[in-house]
Design an enzyme around this catalytic site. Sequence first.
Site, PDB file in Angstrom:
ATOM      1  N   ASP A  38     -16.474  -6.807  13.542  1.00 22.11           N
ATOM      2  CA  ASP A  38     -15.345  -5.931  13.375  1.00 22.11           C
ATOM      3  C   ASP A  38     -14.530  -6.638  14.262  1.00 22.11           C
ATOM      4  O   ASP A  38     -14.685  -6.962  15.468  1.00 22.11           O
ATOM      5  CB  ASP A  38     -15.670  -4.579  14.151  1.00 22.11           C
ATOM      6  CG  ASP A  38     -14.390  -3.854  14.599  1.00 22.11           C
ATOM      7  OD1 ASP A  38     -13.345  -4.347  14.253  1.00 22.11           O
ATOM      8  OD2 ASP A  38     -14.526  -2.519  15.025  1.00 22.11           O
ATOM      9  N   VAL A  39     -13.565  -7.315  13.669  1.00 22.32           N
ATOM     10  CA  VAL A  39     -12.566  -8.509  14.399  1.00 22.32           C
ATOM     11  C   VAL A  39     -11.882  -7.978  15.485  1.00 22.32           C
ATOM     12  O   VAL A  39     -11.094  -8.703  16.126  1.00 22.32           O
ATOM     13  CB  VAL A  39     -11.875  -9.126  13.196  1.00 22.32           C
ATOM     14  CG1 VAL A  39     -12.657 -10.039  12.430  1.00 22.32           C
ATOM     15  CG2 VAL A  39     -10.995  -8.275  12.580  1.00 22.32           C
TER      16      VAL A  39
ATOM     17  N   TYR B 180       2.428  -4.269   9.917  1.00 22.90           N
ATOM     18  CA  TYR B 180       1.876  -5.429   9.236  1.00 22.90           C
ATOM     19  C   TYR B 180       2.698  -6.770   9.655  1.00 22.90           C
ATOM     20  O   TYR B 180       2.351  -7.824   9.661  1.00 22.90           O
ATOM     21  CB  TYR B 180       1.569  -5.355   7.657  1.00 22.90           C
ATOM     22  CG  TYR B 180       1.354  -6.566   6.796  1.00 22.90           C
ATOM     23  CD1 TYR B 180      -0.205  -6.552   6.674  1.00 22.90           C
ATOM     24  CD2 TYR B 180       2.204  -7.383   6.428  1.00 22.90           C
ATOM     25  CE1 TYR B 180      -0.611  -7.902   5.993  1.00 22.90           C
ATOM     26  CE2 TYR B 180       1.604  -8.726   5.649  1.00 22.90           C
ATOM     27  CZ  TYR B 180       0.458  -8.830   5.393  1.00 22.90           C
ATOM     28  OH  TYR B 180      -0.125  -9.771   4.805  1.00 22.90           O
TER      29      TYR B 180
END
Length: 258
Positions: free
Chosen positions: A62-63, A157
Amino acid sequence: MMDLTQRLAGKVAVITGAGSGIGLAAGRRMHAEGARIVVGDIDPTAGKAAADELDGLFVPVDVSDEAAVNNLFDSAAEAYGSVDIAFNNAGISPPDDDLIENTELPAWQKVQDVNLKSVYLSCRAALRHMVPAGKGSIINTASFVAVMGSATSQISYTASKGGVLAMSRELGIQYARSGIRVNALCPGPVNTPLLRELFAKDPERAARRLVHVPLGRFAEPSELAAAVAFLASDDASFITASTFLVDGGISGHYVTPL
């Protein structure tokens, strides 16, 4: 003579988000050029399949979790002896990240954690191995939206990718004399499952994107992979702190070509 098909022979490459899309394509390209591949992905099925295909190592990650990211890079060094290349590529673009007035704080934060915090964690973890070795190449996936605005906004984003670009530039400067290069890969729209899903949900929004690409199409993941392999290789030995645009000409034009 140098065998350019083996530019990365003997190198160890750690790739986040390597189970699909640009990450998988980059793994295939770098493996073909001789690198050993360490696949980091949150999806155990896709990650293991990628590692099996590439005769590499799969480490679930899980980054957005510091311990998991540290384990990814430490596992790579333990298994193969070094970390020479870090392609910090994992990212998300969920539908609840939209125009700023429609994007709530939990959606904002999730994207920041996966897209920006993860790059910070991955760079720190990679540098722990690269600095003592006095060499390395870090490639961080930003985006063309980090250098120009979009009318079809994904506000978190876009902000996250701007952060990736700025951080990559600063690290490239700071570690240049340590023998470590850091570059930001800035793709235009790429024909990946993420983009195809967006198109299926909103064809009109998709068509608005395509009309602005001078080359008249979206990139294939293999085209981004070629850029990654170049930046990872010694052919890019004088390139650091760069905004490496692979966008089909989007950021270079004023009037959309007929």
